[in-house]
Design a protein around this motif. Structure first.
Motif, PDB file in Angstrom:
ATOM      1  N   LYS A 137       0.820  -1.214   0.000  1.00 47.48           N
ATOM      2  CA  LYS A 137       0.000   0.000   0.000  1.00 47.48           C
ATOM      3  C   LYS A 137       0.855   1.266   0.000  1.00 47.48           C
ATOM      4  CE  LYS A 137      -3.906   2.201   2.345  1.00 47.48           C
ATOM      5  NZ  LYS A 137      -4.898   2.102   3.439  1.00 47.48           N
ATOM      6  N   ASN A 138       1.935   1.277   0.761  1.00 52.38           N
ATOM      7  CA  ASN A 138       2.796   2.462   0.809  1.00 52.38           C
ATOM      8  C   ASN A 138       3.422   2.741  -0.554  1.00 52.38           C
ATOM      9  OD1 ASN A 138       2.291   2.939   3.530  1.00 52.38           O
ATOM     10  ND2 ASN A 138       3.991   1.639   4.204  1.00 52.38           N
ATOM     11  N   GLU A 139       3.849   1.661  -1.221  1.00 51.21           N
ATOM     12  CA  GLU A 139       4.446   1.823  -2.552  1.00 51.21           C
ATOM     13  C   GLU A 139       3.416   2.382  -3.539  1.00 51.21           C
ATOM     14  OE1 GLU A 139       6.483  -0.845  -6.138  1.00 51.21           O
ATOM     15  OE2 GLU A 139       5.685  -1.825  -4.337  1.00 51.21           O
ATOM     16  N   TYR A 140       2.192   1.854  -3.469  1.00 56.53           N
ATOM     17  CA  TYR A 140       1.116   2.303  -4.353  1.00 56.53           C
ATOM     18  C   TYR A 140       0.846   3.795  -4.138  1.00 56.53           C
ATOM     19  CZ  TYR A 140      -3.684   2.771  -6.165  1.00 56.53           C
ATOM     20  OH  TYR A 140      -4.821   3.193  -6.823  1.00 56.53           O
ATOM     21  N   GLU A 141       0.735   4.198  -2.893  1.00 59.33           N
ATOM     22  CA  GLU A 141       0.401   5.591  -2.600  1.00 59.33           C
ATOM     23  C   GLU A 141       1.554   6.525  -2.952  1.00 59.33           C
ATOM     24  OE1 GLU A 141      -1.504   6.362   1.055  1.00 59.33           O
ATOM     25  OE2 GLU A 141      -3.172   5.035   0.547  1.00 59.33           O
ATOM     26  N   GLU A 142       2.786   6.058  -2.792  1.00 61.60           N
ATOM     27  CA  GLU A 142       3.940   6.872  -3.195  1.00 61.60           C
ATOM     28  C   GLU A 142       3.929   7.110  -4.700  1.00 61.60           C
ATOM     29  OE1 GLU A 142       7.484   4.994  -1.852  1.00 61.60           O
ATOM     30  OE2 GLU A 142       7.032   5.312   0.287  1.00 61.60           O
ATOM     31  N   LYS A 143       3.570   6.060  -5.466  1.00 56.38           N
ATOM     32  CA  LYS A 143       3.544   6.192  -6.925  1.00 56.38           C
ATOM     33  C   LYS A 143       2.421   7.128  -7.381  1.00 56.38           C
ATOM     34  CE  LYS A 143       5.880   1.909  -8.162  1.00 56.38           C
ATOM     35  NZ  LYS A 143       5.882   0.673  -8.960  1.00 56.38           N
ATOM     36  N   VAL A 144       1.288   7.069  -6.703  1.00 54.11           N
ATOM     37  CA  VAL A 144       0.211   8.004  -7.039  1.00 54.11           C
ATOM     38  C   VAL A 144       0.640   9.431  -6.704  1.00 54.11           C
ATOM     39  CG1 VAL A 144      -2.168   8.719  -6.560  1.00 54.11           C
ATOM     40  CG2 VAL A 144      -1.616   6.288  -6.733  1.00 54.11           C
ATOM     41  N   SER A 145       1.278   9.622  -5.566  1.00 53.30           N
ATOM     42  CA  SER A 145       1.741  10.955  -5.171  1.00 53.30           C
ATOM     43  C   SER A 145       2.744  11.505  -6.180  1.00 53.30           C
ATOM     44  CB  SER A 145       2.379  10.901  -3.775  1.00 53.30           C
ATOM     45  OG  SER A 145       1.415  10.541  -2.807  1.00 53.30           O
TER      46      SER A 145
ATOM     47  N   LEU B 271       2.852  10.749  -9.342  1.00 50.08           N
ATOM     48  CA  LEU B 271       2.064  11.113 -10.523  1.00 50.08           C
ATOM     49  C   LEU B 271       1.463  12.505 -10.363  1.00 50.08           C
ATOM     50  CD1 LEU B 271      -0.013   7.914 -11.449  1.00 50.08           C
ATOM     51  CD2 LEU B 271       1.567   9.137 -12.941  1.00 50.08           C
ATOM     52  N   LEU B 272       0.901  12.754  -9.191  1.00 47.39           N
ATOM     53  CA  LEU B 272       0.237  14.030  -8.945  1.00 47.39           C
ATOM     54  C   LEU B 272       1.233  15.190  -8.908  1.00 47.39           C
ATOM     55  CD1 LEU B 272      -2.328  12.883  -6.229  1.00 47.39           C
ATOM     56  CD2 LEU B 272      -2.853  13.611  -8.561  1.00 47.39           C
ATOM     57  N   GLN B 273       2.456  14.915  -8.458  1.00 46.14           N
ATOM     58  CA  GLN B 273       3.469  15.971  -8.380  1.00 46.14           C
ATOM     59  C   GLN B 273       4.124  16.245  -9.731  1.00 46.14           C
ATOM     60  OE1 GLN B 273       6.179  14.840  -5.244  1.00 46.14           O
ATOM     61  NE2 GLN B 273       4.551  14.729  -3.719  1.00 46.14           N
TER      62      GLN B 273
ATOM     63  N   GLY C  29       2.798  15.243 -12.844  1.00 44.25           N
ATOM     64  CA  GLY C  29       1.860  15.361 -13.956  1.00 44.25           C
ATOM     65  C   GLY C  29       1.183  16.714 -14.011  1.00 44.25           C
ATOM     66  N   PRO C  30       0.254  16.882 -14.944  1.00 42.33           N
ATOM     67  CA  PRO C  30      -0.425  18.175 -15.139  1.00 42.33           C
ATOM     68  C   PRO C  30      -1.574  18.374 -14.149  1.00 42.33           C
ATOM     69  CG  PRO C  30      -1.238  16.620 -16.742  1.00 42.33           C
ATOM     70  CD  PRO C  30      -0.200  15.884 -15.939  1.00 42.33           C
ATOM     71  N   TYR C  31      -1.241  18.284 -12.856  1.00 40.41           N
ATOM     72  CA  TYR C  31      -2.279  18.363 -11.818  1.00 40.41           C
ATOM     73  C   TYR C  31      -1.967  19.486 -10.835  1.00 40.41           C
ATOM     74  CZ  TYR C  31      -2.822  13.664 -13.702  1.00 40.41           C
ATOM     75  OH  TYR C  31      -2.962  12.605 -14.556  1.00 40.41           O
ATOM     76  N   GLN C  32      -3.011  20.096 -10.328  1.00 43.07           N
ATOM     77  CA  GLN C  32      -2.862  21.207  -9.403  1.00 43.07           C
ATOM     78  C   GLN C  32      -3.775  20.988  -8.201  1.00 43.07           C
ATOM     79  OE1 GLN C  32      -4.640  25.173 -10.413  1.00 43.07           O
ATOM     80  NE2 GLN C  32      -2.492  25.796 -10.505  1.00 43.07           N
TER      81      GLN C  32
ATOM     82  N   PRO D 180      -2.633   6.859 -14.500  1.00 40.62           N
ATOM     83  CA  PRO D 180      -3.660   7.583 -13.747  1.00 40.62           C
ATOM     84  C   PRO D 180      -5.023   7.486 -14.440  1.00 40.62           C
ATOM     85  CG  PRO D 180      -2.302   9.120 -14.989  1.00 40.62           C
ATOM     86  CD  PRO D 180      -1.716   7.765 -15.206  1.00 40.62           C
ATOM     87  N   ILE D 181      -6.017   7.035 -13.725  1.00 39.42           N
ATOM     88  CA  ILE D 181      -7.376   6.909 -14.267  1.00 39.42           C
ATOM     89  C   ILE D 181      -8.330   7.585 -13.291  1.00 39.42           C
ATOM     90  CG2 ILE D 181      -9.203   5.324 -14.982  1.00 39.42           C
ATOM     91  CD1 ILE D 181      -7.035   3.333 -15.731  1.00 39.42           C
TER      92      ILE D 181
END
Length: 608
Positions: free
Chosen positions: A76-84, A86-88, A90-93, A153-154
């Protein structure tokens, strides 16, 4: 019962035939009710214990891989780190809030205006009207076929503010994108198109792929291209009364409101089109067509070019390769291509391996990624036999149509082997292979498709009844799957508190039965407002209170009887609950239900 009635809505079916089907269906239901079901309680307990263990483990994420029929268990920690990450990156604000109520009111105003101007029908207005203000949810899908297993990211847009609008706009945009010679519908079309070309000396097979297509597709330029197409073509106008200005306004509303949540934090996608929105694939498709009209169409050094979403296959002059690659990457600053060149005279594209034959003809055979599991619907699984036959037919048809003569027999042997690995009987496999080889090439008559819930022997009997009396094809959907119980990769959405509800009177035994696609708490507030203001024409509850001074709503009795989001199902269930409840303050009886059903179905309805 509801599935059968849904089929019988067809006005062309004679009433005599409908009643015959209803009568025979009730006989099937009654006979199935009397059957004793044997349950393996030890196996059930083992499954329950295992599921409970997995679901209670807070250190893992259980999800499905991005491609391939594979379940992935991640830390779970690895999954959440990878999502974080992506958010940092990628084109996200990050945003503090989303003006959902304001957007909803603006959207409602636009829809009312379109309805008044007769640009949308009442049924379209009803379907497009916002029912939910829930925020789309982000999740990551593991790309197990790539090093370090990155996440795609979906964003889950279902049951959100603009989901139905995106679905509505898809159809005219798909018509707009038709007849593009570079676009592929599937692998079968690709193989047919390949037959028209020959690879000459000095020409090379190349695959150009767009990096992060959906999150990078340029919004402004694509919208301008779409507007140009809308103004220069008329075919799309045959299915809608919307003007070009209406289409562009609604499209911008979908594309620009790209907010979502992740772990209760809010974000906005500041460029590109979000992966998961119903409109993103067609939006990306139209951008690719724009690129092809500009870069590919008049380039004599590109002999053959086809694309499927963001993957391309081309045959080009090798000496011009660098120049063509540069022109693709120069087309738009946001869009970058990677390039894969043929190796040993062959290159994979989609699920096909294309290779050069001796005299330059392109050969083709099935290609499977190294991560492919060869897992298909198991023959012993709880599915209708027709679904298992469809697995055989699909794999055999792929072998016959996607492999050239040099590789067809080899693929047939492989298909037979993997089907046997999934416990399919060899005799059944051979039978279907022979059937498909002898099948005529005549186009079968188009027949209506309907889907029934698969309920074992009952579904088989219903299928036979409907098949013997109607010109239809029948498919099946299963009940709850293990994946829906175990997958925990998404933030939990609150289930819509909509469906069939009841309201009791404090002073007498009368009860009101109603249905709502919106939150039922809001319906209670509306009923209370109707009572306060004496709006007896808008609420049977208000009428009852007005006719009986001293009577009032028993708020404590207000209850959701049955959760149901589907419109037709909700109307049928509401009517059944009304008939089950004789002490009703309802004025209307709800949707009319044929009396043939009632002696069989009403005993199955639980008292609320």
């Amino acid at each position: 019962m509801i599935a059968v009635e849904n089929v019988l809505l067809d006005e062309e079916i004679p009433e005599k035939t409908k009643n015959h089907i209803r009568y025979e269906a009730t006989k099937i239901i009654n006979s199935e009710k009397r059957k004793t079901i044997k349950v393996d309680y030890k196996m059930n307990q083992w499954i329950k214990n295992t599921m409970h263990k997995l679901k209670s483990d807070q250190s893992i994420i259980i999800t499905k891989s991005d491609k391939g029929n594979t379940t992935v268990i991640m830390d779970k920690n690895e999954y959440e780190e990878k999502v974080s990450e992506l958010l940092q990156s990628g084109p996200y604000q990050r945003i503090q809030s989303v003006p959902v109520d304001t957007l909803q009111e603006e959207y409602k105003t636009i829809l009312k205006k379109l309805l008044i101007e007769e640009k949308i029908s009442k049924s379209q207005f009803h379907k497009l009207s916002p029912k939910s203000t829930s925020i789309p949810i982000l999740y990551g899908s593991p790309k197990i076929h790539k090093p370090d297993v990155p996440l795609r990211p979906i964003i889950d847009y279902r049951n959100t503010l603009f989901y139905n609008l995106a679905m509505f706009l898809k159809e005219p945009l798909q018509i707009l994108a038709e007849d593009n010679k570079y676009s592929l519908k599937n692998s079968y079309q690709f193989v047919e198109d390949l037959k028209e070309c020959k690879i000459k000396r000095g020409e090379v097979m190349i695959s150009f792929d767009v990096v992060s297509m959906f999150t990078k597709v340029p919004i402004k330029e694509t919208l301008e291209y779409i507007e140009h197409k809308l103004r220069s073509t008329d075919k799309w106008r045959t299915i809608t009364n919307l003007t070009v200005e209406d289409m562009m306004m609604l499209l911008k509303m979908c594309i620009e409101n790209t907010f979502f949540s992740w772990r209760q934090m809010l974000y906005k996608q500041i460029e590109g089109s979000p992966m998961g929105s119903p409109i993103s694939p067609i939006f990306a498709e139209l951008f690719m067509q724009f690129l092809e009209e500009t870069v590919v169409k008049n380039n004599r050094n590109i002999k053959f070019w086809r694309h499927f979403v963001d993957d391309t296959f081309s045959i080009i002059q090798e000496r011009k390769l660098k120049k063509i690659f540069q022109s693709l990457n120069d087309f738009n600053k946001n869009i970058k291509f990677t390039m894969e060149k043929e190796i040993d005279n062959q290159i994979p594209f989609l699920d096909i391996m294309v290779y050069k034959k001796e005299h330059g003809e392109p050969g083709h055979k099935i290609y499977r990624k190294p991560t492919h599991t060869n897992q298909y619907l198991h023959f012993d699984s709880y599915h209708h036999p027709s679904q298992k036959i469809a697995v055989i037919d699909t794999l055999v048809t792929r072998a016959m149509r996607l492999c050239d003569e040099d590789h067809r027999d080899e693929e047939m042997k492989f298909v037979t082997h993997i089907l046997q690995e999934n416990h399919y009987p060899l005799a059944k496999i051979k039978q279907r292979i022979e059937h498909l080889k002898q099948k005529t090439q005549n186009n079968p008559e188009e027949r209506r498709w309907i889907a029934l819930p698969y309920t074992g022997s009952m579904a088989k009997r219903f299928s036979k009844l409907l098949g013997n009396n109607l010109e239809i094809n029948i498919g099946y959907f299963t009940g709850t799957k293990l994946s829906t119980q175990l997958y925990n990769f998404k933030d939990k959405k609150e289930k819509p508190n909509s469906g069939i509800y009841k309201i009791k009177c404090k002073a007498c035994p009368l009860t009101y039965i109603g249905e709502s696609e919106r939150n039922i708490e809001r319906r209670l507030e509306e009923h209370e407002a109707h009572v306060r203001h004496g709006r007896v024409n808008l609420s049977a509850v208000a009428l009852h209170m007005a006719e009986n001074p001293g009577h009032e709503i028993d708020k404590a009795s207000f209850k959701l009887i049955e959760r149901e989001t589907r419109f037709y199902h909700r109307k049928i269930k509401e009517a059944l609950h009304m008939k089950k409840n004789p002490s009703s303050m309802n004025i209307k009886d709800g949707r009319k239900i044929n009396p043939i059903w009632l002696p069989t179905i009403l005993p199955l309805i639980k008292n609320p």
